[in-house]
Design a protein around this motif. Sequence first.
Motif, PDB file in Angstrom:
ATOM      1  N   ARG A 642       0.928  -1.192  -0.233  1.00 19.96           N
ATOM      2  CA  ARG A 642      -0.013  -0.156  -0.126  1.00 19.96           C
ATOM      3  C   ARG A 642       0.958   1.269   0.139  1.00 19.96           C
ATOM      4  N   PHE A 643       2.132   1.079   0.678  1.00 17.85           N
ATOM      5  CA  PHE A 643       2.813   2.274   0.880  1.00 17.85           C
ATOM      6  C   PHE A 643       3.524   2.590  -0.771  1.00 17.85           C
ATOM      7  N   LEU A 644       3.805   1.610  -1.195  1.00 19.50           N
ATOM      8  CA  LEU A 644       4.381   1.681  -2.564  1.00 19.50           C
ATOM      9  C   LEU A 644       3.247   2.207  -3.594  1.00 19.50           C
ATOM     10  N   ALA A 751      13.076  -0.512  -3.328  1.00 23.51           N
ATOM     11  CA  ALA A 751      12.154  -0.729  -4.493  1.00 23.51           C
ATOM     12  C   ALA A 751      12.530  -0.358  -5.805  1.00 23.51           C
ATOM     13  N   PRO A 752      13.763  -1.115  -6.370  1.00 28.36           N
ATOM     14  CA  PRO A 752      14.140  -0.429  -7.347  1.00 28.36           C
ATOM     15  C   PRO A 752      13.390  -0.639  -8.710  1.00 28.36           C
ATOM     16  N   HIS A 753      12.607  -1.434  -8.894  1.00 24.43           N
ATOM     17  CA  HIS A 753      11.796  -1.431 -10.313  1.00 24.43           C
ATOM     18  C   HIS A 753      10.710  -0.377 -10.362  1.00 24.43           C
ATOM     19  N   MET A 754      10.215  -0.206  -9.090  1.00 25.39           N
ATOM     20  CA  MET A 754       9.060   0.883  -9.191  1.00 25.39           C
ATOM     21  C   MET A 754       9.713   2.498  -9.529  1.00 25.39           C
ATOM     22  N   CYS A 755      10.966   2.531  -8.639  1.00 25.83           N
ATOM     23  CA  CYS A 755      11.542   3.879  -8.781  1.00 25.83           C
ATOM     24  C   CYS A 755      11.999   4.096 -10.250  1.00 25.83           C
ATOM     25  N   GLU A 756      12.630   3.138 -10.665  1.00 23.47           N
ATOM     26  CA  GLU A 756      13.106   3.264 -12.007  1.00 23.47           C
ATOM     27  C   GLU A 756      11.903   3.760 -12.906  1.00 23.47           C
ATOM     28  N   GLU A 757      10.932   2.980 -12.944  1.00 24.98           N
ATOM     29  CA  GLU A 757       9.712   3.276 -13.720  1.00 24.98           C
ATOM     30  C   GLU A 757       9.122   4.643 -13.715  1.00 24.98           C
ATOM     31  N   LEU A 758       9.164   4.967 -12.375  1.00 29.19           N
ATOM     32  CA  LEU A 758       8.701   6.593 -11.899  1.00 29.19           C
ATOM     33  C   LEU A 758       9.552   7.635 -12.415  1.00 29.19           C
ATOM     34  N   TRP A 759      10.877   7.103 -12.301  1.00 31.37           N
ATOM     35  CA  TRP A 759      12.079   8.081 -12.566  1.00 31.37           C
ATOM     36  C   TRP A 759      11.797   8.417 -14.099  1.00 31.37           C
ATOM     37  N   GLU A 760      11.250   7.600 -14.920  1.00 32.09           N
ATOM     38  CA  GLU A 760      11.323   7.671 -16.238  1.00 32.09           C
ATOM     39  C   GLU A 760       9.877   8.491 -16.599  1.00 32.09           C
TER      40      GLU A 760
END
Length: 846
Positions: A642-644, A751-760
Amino acid sequence: MAEYKPQTVEQKWQERWRTTRAFEVSEDPSKPKFYCLEMFAYPSGHAHMGHVRNYTIGDVVARLKRMRGFNVLHPFGWDAFGLPAENAAIKNRTHPETWTLENIAHMKAQFQRLGISYAWDREIATCLPDYYQWNQWLFLKMLERDLAYRKRSIVNWCPSCKTVLANEQVVDGGCWRCGTPVETRDLEQWFFKITHYADELIDDMKELGEWPDKVLTMQRNWVGRSTGAKVRFTLDESGAAGRASHDAPRASDIEVFTTRIDTIYGANFIVLAPEHPIVRQFADESDDPAAFRAKVAKFTSQDKSARQQGDVEKEGFDTSRAAINPFTGRPVPIWVANFVLIDYGTGAVMGVPGHDERDFEFARKYNLPVTIVVQSDDAPIDAETMTAAHAGEGRLVNSGPYDGQPWQDANRAMTADAASRGIGEGTVQYRLKDWGISRQRYWGTPIPVIYCPTDGIVPVPYDQLPVILPKVAEFSGRGDSPLAQIPEFVNVACPTCGGPARRETDTMDTFVDSSWYFFRFCDPKDPQLPFNPEMVGYWGPVDFYVGGVEHAILHLIYSRFFTRVFRDLGMTHLGEPFTHLLTQGMVLKDGEVMSKSKGNVIDPDAMIEKYGADALRLYVMFVAPPEKEIEWSDAGIEGSWRFLARVWRLADSLSPAIGGTAIGASEVPSPSGVELSDAERALRRKTHETIKRVTLDLDPRVHLNTAVSAMMELVNELYAFTGANPTDRPAAIAVLKEAIEALLRMLSPFAPHMCEELWETIGHTGGIVAAGWPEYDEAVAKASEIVVPVQVNGKVRGRVTVAADASDDELREAALADPQVKAHIDGKTVKKVVVAKGKLVSIVVG
């Protein structure tokens, strides 16, 4: 708004990392290096939550260091030899190699689904010849330097299976496979002379300032350096007529080791380890040898570690033999007991029940006499009424010419007298014994030695390495090592004379494999040497090492030993292999360690399928400090998900503004260059305060859970800000952009996957790692005002808001003037007001 679908995002980024070889590295002297390593895995078949926690801890640190500009080596491999593979081969009728390699493939896929940033090009498996040939190479080097040798040693033996058993294969005194009572046998075994480095292993612990104290204590106790004396007690042969008629050589005395020779006048009995060589002589010479040996076998079949730790009831029996106390001249009975170990001292101790608690308990149980020979200066001690041994200081009594001397002086004098009389000597003794590496198993490294009737023990020539482990068609689990059943392996020409000879059929202890693998990772493909010294010179030592505390002794001791061997071979400058050691806690379910038999196993794959890898990673980092045990909670991982999802919604909703779609990325001003409202200024302060907290929590503290907590607070502040303030003015966009970008960069190690996606998503290219770790401005992070609690007689009665730089006097005045506080002090005498560095005001009234 795009929905957060972790499985889709994670597959995308894992594939991108794989195709771009994102985590592969080479030596780069222009960058500071960082070698991050988790203890490699035994390929049991399925990853468990202990793996997830261990490897995620390391991955968070590795990703952080990359973002901080380090050249990070983060490799992985497989501790692939071992008994479980042979057991599986017996059970499933499959070859250990097949079982092992299939398990490796499955577990590797699991770890890749977790998004662990491993340099997979450096992957090693210890069961492959390109690795274990260097075990053999090192064995030969140690043999040349007298660090490897062969001698007879006592082993566990199952008479039914006709095979040697490791200690862990003895269950309740019986063979783990068939239950037959286990015997002990004296067999030729190979050893590594780890005792050559015993003093270094203790003295160099001062270099291990970033190791847990409990691990250092365990290692110090394992090496067990004790300063004392060896003293010989001559066997009393009176009344032993006929006993000396045997043809075999007979021992005539017993040597004991003691750290308190000053208590020898109180030595009323001798206790032998059941494995002591003279016990066999006593059995042969006894009136009923079979009954004597049965008593001994009862003790030798007990679990050695339980005996060592005192987890078995102290038991013994009188041998009906005696020895002469060399200081009193009186005979003392000789006993055999389960609490004395052949691995410590000489395997024989003098029983001084008045001054050793273990001896005292034993004496009281078997009605053996107690004599006080060191009298306390505080209160007289009476042997008849004492309830515990006096192991402390005092002056000698009942000790002939040494009476009245302080115990330390008497200790030195008696040691010197023993040496001058030729009955003993001062010595340093170690609990540490040489490492027996012979295993009568198949699935391990073949020992590169040939036995020739003419030339004796002949090392396999270096140019004939590796000695390949041959295929074995069938495993019965019975008899000698399967290697002994393969004539084409056993029968070989002697390298020296060319005559018929036979190979060694024992294999090496699998701890050999894990004692140097960290060096091989630095140069995993080298065909000429175990590793290139220049590569280890760049990468070594391991800067951050993570693993379970169960490896605190053997694996870490052996790794420190091997490092010194390689150092003395001129292959490394290192004395210690690991700089910072973290021992992570276990993952429990319902208060117990997860196991299939208890039905409390949580499958990582199922959690990834339901919540995503990022949520699983975040949960096991957030729930407790890394060194502590954690209790698994389904509600906990759902909370992490939920936090993510909140972070996803926040960043996604703000992406048009902060990503430039609304006003253009180049037009988003710097928050330091615009006029901010109070709310904007407060949010910016919270952003920089969070960067500071998270940075320090992660490096150097490795307080991963509190770092996550700080980021959760920042997310709450961001939601509060966007819900109560306009977000379309340039200053707000600037502050939000800074906050969101800092949040994603800080959260990305977890949380590397989500952060990479949001960075993009918010308009960046090149990846979040390249963006680097966010920097904080100390001036911005510092609060302009602080809230300080006020106690009255130990209870919080109010809080005051003051300037961050308020003096102690200003704090004192504010506290005394606060209405809530005044209600508790009016009409009373203020005796004291203490200001605790701006964090607390404590008022004492009467």
